[in-house]
Design an enzyme around this catalytic site. Structure first.
Site, PDB file in Angstrom:
ATOM      1  CG  LEU A 233      -1.909   1.100   1.389  1.00 42.11           C
ATOM      2  CD1 LEU A 233      -3.000   0.955   0.327  1.00 42.11           C
ATOM      3  CD2 LEU A 233      -2.509   1.077   2.784  1.00 42.11           C
ATOM      4  CG  HIS A 234       2.203   2.895  -3.208  1.00 41.18           C
ATOM      5  ND1 HIS A 234       1.903   1.581  -3.506  1.00 41.18           N
ATOM      6  CD2 HIS A 234       2.126   3.563  -4.389  1.00 41.18           C
ATOM      7  CE1 HIS A 234       1.666   1.456  -4.800  1.00 41.18           C
ATOM      8  NE2 HIS A 234       1.784   2.656  -5.365  1.00 41.18           N
ATOM      9  CG  LEU A 235      -1.111   8.990   0.558  1.00 43.26           C
ATOM     10  CD1 LEU A 235      -2.494   8.970  -0.093  1.00 43.26           C
ATOM     11  CD2 LEU A 235      -1.187   9.573   1.976  1.00 43.26           C
TER      12      LEU A 235
END
EC number: 3.6.1.71
Length: 316
Positions: A233-235
């Site tokens: 997961l990466h923003l």
């Protein structure tokens, strides 16, 4: 590789998820990884960036992991097929877990015959020394975000829950990725129990914007790709100038300027209300939309035309 009598026989086994190849020397001819002999009936792990020599250091090879997909989000075909950019689009190219319609590909590259632009490791001897390129990308970036986030050289912020790294191929003047230390493959794995983490990631993204020297003159967005092209997961925290040579394709542009880019606050609200993130099954079609300026909505025919158009907005 095997000789007629099996003297140079090797057994290679690729673990695409972990990003290494197990090399076992079956024959008697010496085999080495970064000039360290493997030894008969012994095995070692070879990672991208290391050089495998077969038969008395005569035949050097490197390994490269990539991905193949009919609907690859970020030009996976381009990454695999082009010599110049094996790791395009944020280097989102490996360590993929549970992503449908994607197959892993392992390439062993003969450094003597097909890759004159490869730089050898410091310990190896090669006629190609001094050139730049692929080999640098094959280090930590080709192994995906999970290894990159552990590298102090690319970390720009970290706390007990998250780490921030610069995007390797930024699509704007400022482009960071906020990642959780916990192993969460994508938004599909997010549940209501991750709500606090998502809020923290958003707050860290805001902190990056506040410390940015250009915060007064640039707009920023925080969000996630509907269908990420690498696991963990990466923003994305990205400035809205989109002034970057790494922005090269319609897919790059549309992934940040259409509904394919899910606003962080909307994702948080969705998890709060529904307990999960739902993504339109046709989200990948958004990447095929015509090029439109994200500010004035004017339609442009090509990326160069779009980039020239964007300059008009910078001066306002």
């Amino acid at each position: 590789h095997a000789s007629a009598r099996g003297e140079g026989f090797l057994l290679l086994k690729a673990d695409c998820n972990k990003g290494y190849v197990t090399v076992k020397q079956i024959g008697v001819n010496p085999t080495s990884v970064d000039l360290v002999d493997v030894g008969k009936d012994e095995e070692v792990k070879m990672r991208p960036g290391q050089v495998l020599h077969i038969v008395n250091k005569l035949y050097p090879f490197v390994v490269q992991f990539g991905e193949e997909s009919e609907e690859s989000v970020m030009e996976a075909e381009e990454k695999i097929q082009t010599e110049k950019r094996p790791c395009e689009d944020s280097c989102e190219n490996d360590d993929i877990e549970n992503v449908p319609k994607k197959a892993k590909k392992m390439e062993v590259v003969d450094t003597q015959s097909s890759s004159a632009d490869l730089r050898p490791s410091k310990s190896s001897v090669s006629p190609h020394e001094g050139t730049t390129s692929r080999k640098e990308h094959l280090g930590h970036w080709s192994q995906g975000l999970k290894s990159s986030m552990q590298d102090p050289k690319v970390q720009v912020y970290k706390d007990e829950k998250t780490v921030v790294i610069k995007d390797k191929y930024p699509k704007a003047r400022y482009h960071w990725l906020v990642l959780p230390w916990d192993s969460i493959s994508s938004l599909k794995s997010v549940t209501r129990e991750h709500l606090g983490l998502l809020e923290h990631m958003h707050a860290v993204g805001q902190k990056m914007i506040q410390q940015c020297p250009a915060k007064e003159s640039l707009e920023f967005r925080l969000g996630y790709h509907a269908i990420p092209s690498m696991s963990q997961l990466h923003l994305h925290v990205i400035s809205q100038d989109f002034d970057s040579p790494a922005l090269k394709t319609k897919k790059h542009w549309n992934s940040f300027t259409t509904e394919y880019f899910l606003n962080s606050e909307e994702v948080i609200e969705m998890v709060r209300s529904k307990g999960k993130v739902t993504v339109n099954d046709q989200a990948s079609e958004l990447l095929k939309l015509p090029l439109r300026c994200h500010l004035c909505k004017q339609q442009l025919s090509t990326i160069p035309q779009l980039k020239e158009h964007l300059k008009k907005h910078w001066t306002k």
